[in-house]
Each structure stands twice: as C-alpha cells, then as structure tokens.
Design an enzyme around this catalytic site. Structure first.
Site, short mmCIF file in Angstrom:
data_model
loop_
_atom_site.label_atom_id
_atom_site.label_comp_id
_atom_site.label_asym_id
_atom_site.label_seq_id
_atom_site.Cartn_x
_atom_site.Cartn_y
_atom_site.Cartn_z
CG ASP A 193 -2.05 -1.00 1.12
OD1 ASP A 193 -2.07 -1.75 0.12
OD2 ASP A 193 -2.88 -1.06 2.03
CB ALA A 251 -3.92 -8.35 1.21
CG HIS A 300 -22.80 -30.52 -14.65
ND1 HIS A 300 -23.46 -29.34 -14.88
CD2 HIS A 300 -23.74 -31.46 -14.38
CE1 HIS A 300 -24.76 -29.54 -14.76
NE2 HIS A 300 -24.95 -30.82 -14.46
#
Length: 465
Positions: free
Chosen positions: A312, A320, A444
């Site tokens: 940051d 993150a 599926h």
C-alpha cells in the site's frame, strides 16, 4: 545499553507484504529481521480483510435464517426455523479467535524460516539503519538491504474525526451490539461490504456517497445487482451527498447544496485508505514520491540504492495480494534472482451481496486502448449450481480481442464468485484465448461452468443459453 543487530535484510512492517517477504527471504537463506509494532498480519489480518469477511459471513447466515423465520417459520426447501437473535459480542469473540489463530500461524512460519521478529516501533535514521523501540529497550538494526512494507491507514474527513460514535472500519468490526441506525460515509467496497452486513444484522443503514456512483472502480453492469440487493435490504443510498458533521445522533449532510440530516447512532467513515508515511523516518530518507506514495520501479526499488518498497505504501491497487506478490518478488531479487513486476492482472474482489470480481480490462477500457473486442455474457439463471444455491443473480462475462480471441478481461457478479478470481487471473496471465477456455472441461455442476459458457457465447455457440 542499546542492542545492535547487523543483518542482511531489514523489513519494516509485518503485514501481508512484509511477512511474505520475510518468509521467502528466510527460505532463500537470507539473514532477515522483521519489525512490526502491532500483531503480525497487519491491517488485513487483524482489522481488515479477515475480520470483515467473518462478520459478513455471520450477517449472511443471520439474515438467511431470519428470512426463513419471516416466512411463517418454513422455508421453501423444507427447513423450519424460529426467529434468530444475534449476540454480536460472541460474534466478535469468534472473529477474534480466527485472527489469533492466523497471527500465531504467521509467527510460526517466520520462525520456521529463521526470521528474527522485533515487536516495536521502528524509525529509519538512514537508508541502512533503524532504531526500534521495544518493551525491552532500544534496538538498533543495521542492514545491507531494507524493504519498506509500512502499509496504509484509514483516511478520515475533517468534519468527522475518528472517536466516540464516529468509527473507522477497525472500530466497526469490534462493536458489542448492532446499532439501530448506522450511517456509512463512503460507497466504496469497504462501505458497501460493511453497510450491507450491518443491514442484514438489523441496522437501518444509510450510505452517503459524495460522487454519483457507489463502487466506482467496478463496471456499472456488475454494480447493478448489488444496488438491487441493497434496496431489498432497505439501505438508503444517497449519491452526490457530502457529509459535513455529526452531532447528537444526527449526521449533517448536503445534497446538491441542500442541507439535511441523517439519524444515526454510529457513523462509519469509509472514504478510503492512505499510505502510512508518518512517524517512521520517511521524510529523513528523502525518497522520490508519486503523490502520497513512494515511487518504485518494476523491481520495487526506490530512489535510494538498497531500499525497496512494497504494498500500500507504493500505490494502487491497495490490495493484500498485490503486496504479497511484491514481497515474494523482492525477496527473490535480493537473493540474486531475475524478477520484474509485470503483472497483467490483479483480481479486484468486492464481498458485497452479491459478490463482484473483475480481472483485466473491462470492455470500455479495452476499447479505449484501441482494441476491437468480442464479449460473451452468461447469466447464472441458466446455471444448475446457482439454482441449487438458491441464488441465481448475476452473470459471467468474457472480453477478448476480436482478431485473435486473446482474453483481455473477465468479470462476474453473483454468490461466491470471488472463488472464480484465481481462474480469471490465470487465464489472463497465461495469455489464454477464448478457444482455450471453451475447450477446457469444467466440472458439473459448478458455477465455474459459467466461465466456459461465457467464452462459448463470445465465440457464437453457447450451449446452455
């Protein structure tokens, strides 16, 4: 007497970027010292990503059971329940237990990698030296290489200073009771996530957003189902509205020049985050800046030799997983490996209801860059797994170049679509084409089938829609 430690690598900050850098450096045999003033894991683990998702989970469960109870105690699938009650203090205890487990896990991983951890506040005195104030006394750390991973802090508003009934996300995640009325200032992902969670827990929520849209970084089509859900939860969203102050249970706002008030026991301010640049010696280092952030190159090197910066502190996206990837890369660079930050895709996920995920370019962004594109959209209404989950909202969309079908972006909105983010990122990082995705067998019944179907749709021959 001040203890003096000499090491190869010093890391400031034990958040996602810092601790991953430390673990990887230790694995590579680099003598490493990591300094962290608070609990290991940083904001994300302690007061951000993890605890907020715990609260969101509890809110979802509480609201789902409450919905069953409201339907005369019997749900359409045959489950009978009575009206639930929430004991938020116990929720917080449970959430804190998860955080403690993860704190302990991070500490164990660093120890296993032979990283020395100092719990204290570090101040850089020059590009190779930090003075650390610990409970046991002052420690001076001298290093050949420094990794700055100082993170970010919640941004406030001049008229709404944190304290008392004005909360940052940190305080909101530790409330003992659910407020009857809550105002959320800021319609970004934090405000929307927590606003929806508290609405599900029983609060009357008003979201105040200064601009003309919530979740502005996400494609408008992805946001529409979130807005519909917010409306069904009774959330009042006020756009183009400025928060001016708070007194005696009333938030003063201004909409198009008109003054109004919003009743609220608590005001949650979520207007973003800012890099943590104060109090640890950044000004003394004199590093080049990019606005409020520390400027870095493609290897996360700063303007000072031997000093790297990640996470940051270095700019957007302030996520993150970006910090983690940078931390791992920098550790390998220090070890002599050839690495460079060239990520094509960093997933953006919003844990609202429904969840939103986007990776790569949107259709509009691709066209702005000069690409002629084809798109394919598959609605979850046609997906068997979505039906069995009782949530058919949303869709998956694929964006690709028209000439060679190279996938440029993937998006989804719907229940649990955050789990599709890894597939999205992999497809773009690997340079996959629509034919690659369409030709991959998908299990599926799963929601991931919607990703394959979106590719088939873009190719002009979807099977189930």
């Amino acid at each position: 007497m001040t203890e003096i430690i000499s090491t190869n690598t010093l890391i400031l900050g034990g958040g996602p970027g810092g601790y991953v850098a430390g673990i990887r450096a230790g694995q590579l045999g680099i003598d490493t010292v990591l300094v962290e003033a608070g609990p290991l894991g940083g904001c994300c683990l302690n007061v951000g990503c993890i605890p907020s998702k715990a609260l969101i989970h509890v809110a979802d469960e509480f609201h789902r059971i409450g919905g069953m109870a409201a339907a005369n105690g019997e749900h359409s699938v045959g489950i009978k329940v009575s009206a639930p009650k929430i004991e938020l203090s116990k929720t917080v205890d449970w959430k804190d237990g998860i955080v403690r487990r993860l704190n302990s896990g991070v500490g164990g991983l660093l120890k296993r990698s032979k990283v020395r951890v100092l719990n204290g506040w570090a101040t850089m005195t020059d590009g190779k030296t930090a003075v650390v104030k610990t409970e046991e006394g002052e420690v001076t750390v001298k290093a050949k290489t420094v990794i700055l991973a100082n993170g970010s802090v919640s941004a406030g508003l001049p008229g709404l200073p944190f304290g008392g009934d004005i909360l940052s996300s940190t305080e909101a995640l530790s409330l003992d009771t659910v407020p009857e009325r809550m105002a959320v200032v800021g319609g970004g992902y934090i405000g929307m996530e927590l606003g929806m969670a508290f609405a599900k827990l029983g609060a009357k929520v008003t979201i105040v957003e200064a601009t003309g849209a919530v979740l502005p970084s996400y494609d408008k089509d992805l946001v529409k189902p979130v807005l519909q859900r917010a409306k069904s939860l009774g959330i009042d969203i006020r756009l183009n509205t400025l928060a001016k102050g708070f007194e005696k249970g009333k938030l003063r706002v201004e909409t198009d020049g008109k003054a109004e008030t919003v009743e609220a026991e608590k005001v949650l301010v979520t207007v973003g985050r800012k890099p943590n640049t104060e109090g640890w010696g950044l000004e003394e280092l004199g590093l080049d800046r990019d606005g409020p952030f520390v400027r870095i190159d493609a290897q996360c090197r700063t303007s000072m030799t031997g000093v790297y910066a990640i996470g940051d502190l270095t700019g957007n996206p302030m996520l993150a997983h970006r910090a983690m990837a940078q931390g791992e890369m920098v550790a390998e660079i220090i070890a002599g490996e050839r690495r460079e930050w060239d990520k094509r895709a960093i997933p953006e996920v919003c844990f609202t209801d429904p969840e939103v995920v986007q990776v790569g370019l949107s259709e509009a962004m691709a066209k702005e860059q000069g690409h002629e594109v084809v798109t394919g959209l598959f609605p979850f209404q046609a997906n068997g797994r979505a039906m069995t989950m009782e949530d058919e909202s949303g869709f998956v969309r694929a964006i690709a170049r028209k000439d060679d079908h190279l996938i440029l972006g993937l998006q989804a909105v719907g229940a649990a679509v955050s789990e599709l983010s890894a597939q999205f990122g992999t497809l773009i990082e690997m340079g996959a084409r629509l034919e690659d995705l369409a030709g991959t067998v998908h299990a599926h019944p799963t929601k991931s089938e919607g990703v394959q179907e979106a590719a088939l749709k873009a190719l002009g021959h979807a099977l189930h829609v």
